[in-house]
Design a protein around this motif. Structure first.
Motif, PDB file in Angstrom:
ATOM      1  N   GLY A 280      87.886  -1.892  36.554  1.00  7.55           N
ATOM      2  CA  GLY A 280      88.991  -1.364  37.348  1.00  7.55           C
ATOM      3  C   GLY A 280      89.665  -0.190  36.674  1.00  7.55           C
TER       4      GLY A 280
ATOM      5  N   GLY B 182      87.820  -3.841  40.460  1.00  5.85           N
ATOM      6  CA  GLY B 182      87.980  -4.837  39.408  1.00  5.85           C
ATOM      7  C   GLY B 182      87.726  -6.246  39.907  1.00  5.85           C
TER       8      GLY B 182
ATOM      9  N   ALA C  89      91.178   0.753  41.706  1.00  4.92           N
ATOM     10  CA  ALA C  89      91.089  -0.038  40.478  1.00  4.92           C
ATOM     11  C   ALA C  89      91.141  -1.535  40.796  1.00  4.92           C
ATOM     12  CB  ALA C  89      92.223   0.346  39.534  1.00  4.92           C
TER      13      ALA C  89
END
Length: 222
Positions: A155, A136, A132
């Motif tokens: 994310g 992201g 994530a």
């Protein structure tokens, strides 16, 4: 020497070695702290997978988790272990991690040493959280803020997808396809939400806690 004690020493030495590698990468090779921090995050996750296999006593797990909590607290206070601590935001993530590991080990011990209660929460934390964070940052689509922390829908989405995949693959095969999909979707959604809403590194507690509680609800109550 007792095998459990010997294995505890081996694991402790492995953690210290991992920290040493991260420090070398940060100080000598000048690797960005976000990478070395994620390296330690994933590395400690995989080392902790060995706890139920190598250590059969929760007191020894408590000891090793407590020792590293103290080390990490002191490293923050005295500004060492820069490969973990040299970030421009307040975070208790490194300290929260050992707390989650011990909590998951207690759950594994309580539920007749069923590995799923240890492996799944730690695996989701160790794999999905870095995915994530990295996706992201690479593709910052759908920015939003939780307090002062920047998050992205990209994310969060990748966290959900990776968590869903992990649960589907590693959930006990005795469950039918429909129930596996339902459980995987629920755990992935709840843990992704807990990651998205957490600040200051508390996701190191909220992610495994959400996975663990979801497992207890779905596997014990239904």
């Amino acid at each position: 020497m007792d095998k459990n004690i010997l294995n505890t020493i081996i694991l402790a030495a492995s953690f210290i070695g991992l920290f040493g590698v991260a420090e070398f990468l940060y100080h000598v090779l000048k690797i960005n702290v976000e990478f070395t921090r994620k390296l330690v995050h994933v590395g400690t996750g995989f080392l902790t997978f060995l706890f139920p296999i190598m250590i059969g006593n929760h007191w020894l797990v408590l000891m090793i988790c407590s020792c590293f909590s103290v080390i990490l607290i002191l490293s923050t206070k005295f500004n060492v272990l820069r490969s973990i601590n040299a970030i421009d935001r307040e975070s208790v993530g490194s300290i929260a991690y050992p707390v989650s590991v011990y909590g998951c080990y207690l759950a594994y011990d309580h539920f007749n040493q069923n590995m799923i209660y240890f492996f799944l929460p730690i695996m989701v934390l160790a794999i999905c959280d870095p995915i994530a964070a990295l996706t992201g940052k690479r593709w910052p689509i759908g920015r939003y803020k939780i307090g002062k922390e920047n998050k992205t829908l990209m994310g969060t989405s990748m966290f959900f997808v990776s968590a869903f995949t992990i649960v589907i693959v590693f959930l006990i095969p005795e469950y039918g396809t429909e129930k596996r999909i339902l459980i995987a979707f629920s755990i992935a959604f709840i843990s992704a939400a807990s990651e998205a809403l957490s600040r200051k590194g508390y996701d190191n507690i909220t992610i495994p806690a959400s996975v663990l509680l979801s497992l207890i609800i779905f596997l014990q109550l239904f």
